[in-house]
Design a protein around this motif. Structure first.
Motif: not given
Length: 129
Positions: A60-84
């Motif tokens: 019933s909420r007028p704007l329950p979600r607004q995709r594309g307006r929020l980006a979750v950023a997760l920081q990892l360790i391990g450089g290119e290998t960890g990211l892969g």
């Protein structure tokens, strides 16, 4: 006079299936998703004493979600290998790779969409010795 407990800090994502999206982020972060305040609310612990709150908003909420307006950023360790490895884990659980891994001045990054279409930025730096 006793001090009030300090509040927790977190990010919030609206989801059609909060349990599944919480499990996705838990898997990517290497953490266990936990039930929250109700059946439509889940929590995932993030590094640095933060929480990701995932919930199904009222229809019933007028704007329950607004995709594309929020980006979750997760920081990892391990450089290119960890990211892969993180990209593979995310894709195994329904994420779509938008931009392949690339090196930036701060480390490595890649953009994905999570299983519900939210933007997800994975950032990986080299481990400090």
């Amino acid at each position: 006079m006793s001090a009030a407990p300090s509040p927790t800090v977190g990010l919030v994502l609206a989801a059609d299936d909060p349990a599944a999206l919480a499990r996705f982020y838990g898997h990517v972060c290497g953490a266990a998703a936990a039930p929250g305040l109700s059946a439509s609310h889940w929590r995932v612990p993030l590094p640095g004493s933060l929480w990701l709150e995932v919930y199904a908003p009222s229809r019933s909420r007028p704007l329950p979600r607004q995709r594309g307006r929020l980006a979750v950023a997760l920081q990892l360790i391990g450089g290119e290998t960890g990211l892969g490895a993180a990209i593979i884990r995310a894709q195994e659980h329904g994420a779509q790779l938008l931009e392949p891994a690339r090196q930036e001045s701060f480390g490595w990054e890649a953009w994905l969409n999570d299983p519900e279409g939210n933007a997800l930025l994975l950032i990986a730096r080299e481990a400090r010795e």
